[in-house]
Write a protein that holds these residues in place. Structure first.
Motif, PDB file in Angstrom:
ATOM      1  N   ASN A  46       0.826  -1.210   0.000  1.00 28.59           N
ATOM      2  CA  ASN A  46       0.000   0.000   0.000  1.00 28.59           C
ATOM      3  C   ASN A  46       0.859   1.259   0.000  1.00 28.59           C
ATOM      4  OD1 ASN A  46      -2.451  -1.350  -0.061  1.00 28.59           O
ATOM      5  ND2 ASN A  46      -2.704  -1.335   2.153  1.00 28.59           N
ATOM      6  N   THR A  47       1.932   1.247   0.779  1.00 30.89           N
ATOM      7  CA  THR A  47       2.829   2.403   0.823  1.00 30.89           C
ATOM      8  C   THR A  47       3.521   2.594  -0.521  1.00 30.89           C
ATOM      9  OG1 THR A  47       3.166   2.167   3.196  1.00 30.89           O
ATOM     10  CG2 THR A  47       4.841   3.405   1.980  1.00 30.89           C
ATOM     11  N   SER A  50       1.126   4.076  -2.871  1.00 30.95           N
ATOM     12  CA  SER A  50       0.921   5.502  -2.567  1.00 30.95           C
ATOM     13  C   SER A  50       2.048   6.345  -3.132  1.00 30.95           C
ATOM     14  CB  SER A  50       0.822   5.716  -1.053  1.00 30.95           C
ATOM     15  OG  SER A  50      -0.346   5.127  -0.552  1.00 30.95           O
TER      16      SER A  50
END
Length: 62
Positions: A46-47, A50
């Protein structure tokens, strides 16, 4: 990062990217999947996603 890619990104406005975003951009440009980018950076998928989204936004607005 290859010199040609660095020059291309700089011409596109990559000077606004953080060091991590530049690394993500390099890996993504090589076709590296987000899951692998996450492993390389030592962050969650997820990071990494992002960071990649931030790259797209910044370069689109550059």
């Amino acid at each position: 990062m290859t010199e040609k890619l660095t020059e291309s990104l700089t011409e596109c406005g990559a000077r606004v990217l953080t060091d991590v975003e530049l690394r993500v951009a390099e890996l993504a440009a090589q076709g590296t999947p987000v899951a692998v980018i996450a492993e390389v950076l030592g962050v969650s998928a997820n990071t990494a996603a992002s960071h990649l989204a931030a790259v797209y936004v910044k370069l689109r607005n550059a």
